[in-house]
Motif scaffolding. Structure first.
Motif: not given
Length: 236
Positions: A77, A102, A107-108
């Motif tokens: 992450h 993220y 996607h973030g």
């Protein structure tokens, strides 16, 4: 290993850590670090966000491994927050916080924050707190923003790609920042940022639009804040 880079006075600060679970970065400007209350606030937020990010990543990794996903397929992450100085006067400091994170998935995500600090009062203020009672900048800001947003959307998408058009975002959904564009220690523009999904699809990204601070807007300021601003011609 957590690295806290506390540099000399008048230098930005960065807190950074990279591990199998989390790629973490949190920073703030030299001007913000010169304010003890902001320094404490950002250090505390950095610590809190780091611990939260580690806990979320640890749980996510555990679940994925229990579901049979190979450890080699795990992607750490990430969390990054940066507070930048958009301008300052002897009394006011304007900061913009950009956050990108993220936590698994396609996607973030990202979002924008704004912060106005009154050095004399020693506390954060809203835009509305700068204005005389019963007045507002909303009418002077929102419609010009919507007009320029529509132009930028057409430019970005092109004539053959109408894309996802949710209309103009509500004024309260838009962080409004004070900006000193010419760095003369007077605020001359406001910046409105529509984060992804606020004014379009994720693929369109954010829309950031700056509008001049006009003489009419300055007339609505409380008298003791007017010295921090300079008027510009209205947007055409």
């Amino acid at each position: 290993m957590l690295s806290l880079l506390l540099l000399a006075a008048a230098a930005p600060v960065t807190v950074a850590e990279k591990s199998v679970l989390l790629d973490f970065r949190y920073g703030w400007s030299a001007e913000a670090d010169a304010v003890p209350a902001l320094r404490r606030r950002f250090r505390a937020d950095a610590s809190s966000q780091r611990l939260r990010g580690l806990a979320t990543a640890r749980e996510d990794r555990k679940v994925r491994l229990e579901m049979g996903n190979p450890a080699r397929d795990w992607s750490p992450h990430s969390f990054e927050r940066e507070w930048r100085t958009l301008g300052q006067t002897p009394r006011l400091l304007s900061l913009e916080g950009s956050t990108a994170l993220y936590s698994g998935g396609a996607h973030g995500n990202s979002h924008t924050q704004r912060l106005i600090w009154d050095r004399r009062l020693g506390r954060e203020l809203s835009i509305q707190a700068l204005l005389k009672p019963g007045t507002s900048w909303q009418a002077a800001i929102h419609q010009p923003f919507c007009t320029l947003l529509s132009r930028e959307r057409r430019k970005r998408l092109g004539p053959d790609q109408p894309g996802y058009d949710p209309g103009c975002p509500a004024y309260n959904d838009l962080p409004v920042s004070l900006v000193d564009t010419d760095r003369d220690r007077l605020f001359d523009h406001v910046r409105l940022t529509a984060d992804p999904y606020v004014a379009g699809s994720y693929a369109e990204g954010e829309y950031m639009i700056e509008l001049p601070i006009t003489a009419t807007m300055i007339s609505r300021l409380r008298p003791d804040y007017r010295a921090s601003f300079e008027a510009q011609p209205p947007v055409q």
